[in-house]
Design an enzyme around this catalytic site. Structure first.
Site, PDB file in Angstrom:
ATOM      1  N   GLY A  53       0.829  -1.156   0.089  1.00 22.33           N
ATOM      2  CA  GLY A  53      -0.063  -0.119  -0.123  1.00 22.33           C
ATOM      3  C   GLY A  53       0.900   1.280  -0.118  1.00 22.33           C
ATOM      4  O   GLY A  53       1.972   1.058   0.545  1.00 22.33           O
ATOM      5  N   THR A  54       0.358   2.186  -0.598  1.00 20.11           N
ATOM      6  CA  THR A  54       1.323   3.528  -0.813  1.00 20.11           C
ATOM      7  C   THR A  54       0.750   4.676   0.264  1.00 20.11           C
ATOM      8  O   THR A  54       1.254   4.617   1.492  1.00 20.11           O
ATOM      9  CB  THR A  54       1.171   3.966  -2.264  1.00 20.11           C
ATOM     10  OG1 THR A  54       0.048   3.893  -2.562  1.00 20.11           O
ATOM     11  CG2 THR A  54       2.135   2.970  -2.902  1.00 20.11           C
ATOM     12  N   THR A  55       0.081   5.740  -0.251  1.00 20.95           N
ATOM     13  CA  THR A  55      -0.190   6.887   0.300  1.00 20.95           C
ATOM     14  C   THR A  55      -1.177   7.155   1.386  1.00 20.95           C
ATOM     15  O   THR A  55      -2.148   6.836   0.831  1.00 20.95           O
ATOM     16  CB  THR A  55       0.089   8.101  -0.748  1.00 20.95           C
ATOM     17  OG1 THR A  55       1.322   7.876  -1.517  1.00 20.95           O
ATOM     18  CG2 THR A  55       0.129   9.484  -0.032  1.00 20.95           C
ATOM     19  N   LYS A  86      -7.535   0.958   2.277  1.00 20.80           N
ATOM     20  CA  LYS A  86      -6.125   1.314   3.245  1.00 20.80           C
ATOM     21  C   LYS A  86      -6.442   1.989   4.385  1.00 20.80           C
ATOM     22  O   LYS A  86      -5.769   2.316   5.410  1.00 20.80           O
ATOM     23  CB  LYS A  86      -5.311   1.935   2.414  1.00 20.80           C
ATOM     24  CG  LYS A  86      -4.627   1.488   1.164  1.00 20.80           C
ATOM     25  CD  LYS A  86      -3.770   2.432   0.635  1.00 20.80           C
ATOM     26  CE  LYS A  86      -3.274   1.994  -0.812  1.00 20.80           C
ATOM     27  NZ  LYS A  86      -2.414   3.036  -1.576  1.00 20.80           N
TER      28      LYS A  86
END
Length: 281
Positions: A53-55, A86
């Site tokens: 997962g990123t931001t 997320k």
């Protein structure tokens, strides 16, 4: 223990009278192999490829705090998933957004939710927001062994402090080190660009509507410069997850609300591709 349970048809006494208000401690005592940080990884050669997962971004406003995340998960240079979740409620007045190894991060969030629920049932009261942030720090630290092997989890935690009557944001590093952020925060691969965006646009007197717009602008800027961060996907109707936590509790914006926010941001970018400008003085 198992034979005794089968013969009597009842749970062992230890399961009915836990000695600790911590679910993590209880699980560590009876089934430590179920904890992510206690698992033994098979020997591997080279880098481990797993969805990441990123931001994640957050911003406070006078009536609460906003926590939001993009929807993209990556695996190397590939998009592993376009609509990953997320951002999750931790309990009624707190939420956690995940960055890092997606599978472990989601599992850690579920354990964190159980940890807070277990404490409330055993003690008959909710942990303070400070206490919740400390519990999450301990969970991240327990995953340090896996983090050193490339399977790191770095969440962002936000909530409404019932004692101080305001929204608060906490960020973490892979060792479980905790920092309280003032005003806004970001984590994940696009955090550098998202933080820069919020640094220029954040104000102490934002309304809730302005704060939700701010985080969507920041996620758009992150996606503009970071290939691992996904921007609003209007064709697939995939929008950022945006949550608001106030004295009334946790609320996730509906798809219709996030769609309106995303469209407003995109319409503005047609005229100003680099986004809104902050005043020079």
């Amino acid at each position: 223990m198992e034979a005794n349970t089968r013969s009597t048809g009842r749970l062992p006494a230890a399961f009915l009278t836990p000695g600790s208000s911590s679910f993590m401690d209880f699980l560590g005592e009876h089934s430590p192999e179920l904890l992510p940080g206690r698992r033994v990884l098979p020997p591997v050669q080279g880098a481990i490829e797993a969805p990441h997962g990123t931001t994640i971004v957050a911003a406070t406003f006078p009536g609460g705090v906003v926590l939001a995340g993009d929807r993209r998960a990556t695996m190397g240079n590939m998009i592993a998933q376009r609509d990953i979740e997320k951002v999750f409620p931790a309990d009624e007045y707190a939420a956690v957004g995940i960055a890092g190894t997606a599978g472990l991060a989601v599992e850690m969030v579920k354990l964190f939710q159980l940890e807070l629920e277990h404490f409330e049932k055993v003690e008959g009261a909710q942990l303070s927001l400070e206490g919740k942030a400390n519990r999450l720090s301990t969970m991240i630290r327990s995953n340090l062994g896996m983090a050193m092997q490339g399977l790191a989890v770095v969440p962002l935690f936000a909530g409404w402090d019932l004692d101080r009557r305001r929204g608060r944001i906490f960020s973490y590093d892979v060792t479980g080190g905790r920092s309280e952020e003032q005003g806004y925060a970001a984590t994940g691969s696009g955090s550098l660009f998202a933080r820069g965006s919020m640094k220029k646009l954040f104000r102490d007197d934002l309304t809730e509507q302005e704060a939700t717009t701010l985080v969507v602008q920041a996620l758009y800027d992150a996606a503009d410069d970071d290939s691992a961060t996904g921007g609003p996907d209007m064709a697939r109707r995939i929008y950022p997850i945006v949550t608001v936590i106030t004295d009334e509790g946790y609320r996730r914006l509906t798809d219709a609300e996030t769609s309106d926010l995303a469209r407003a941001v995109l319409d503005g970018r047609l005229a100003h591709p680099d986004g809104p400008r902050a005043a020079l003085l």
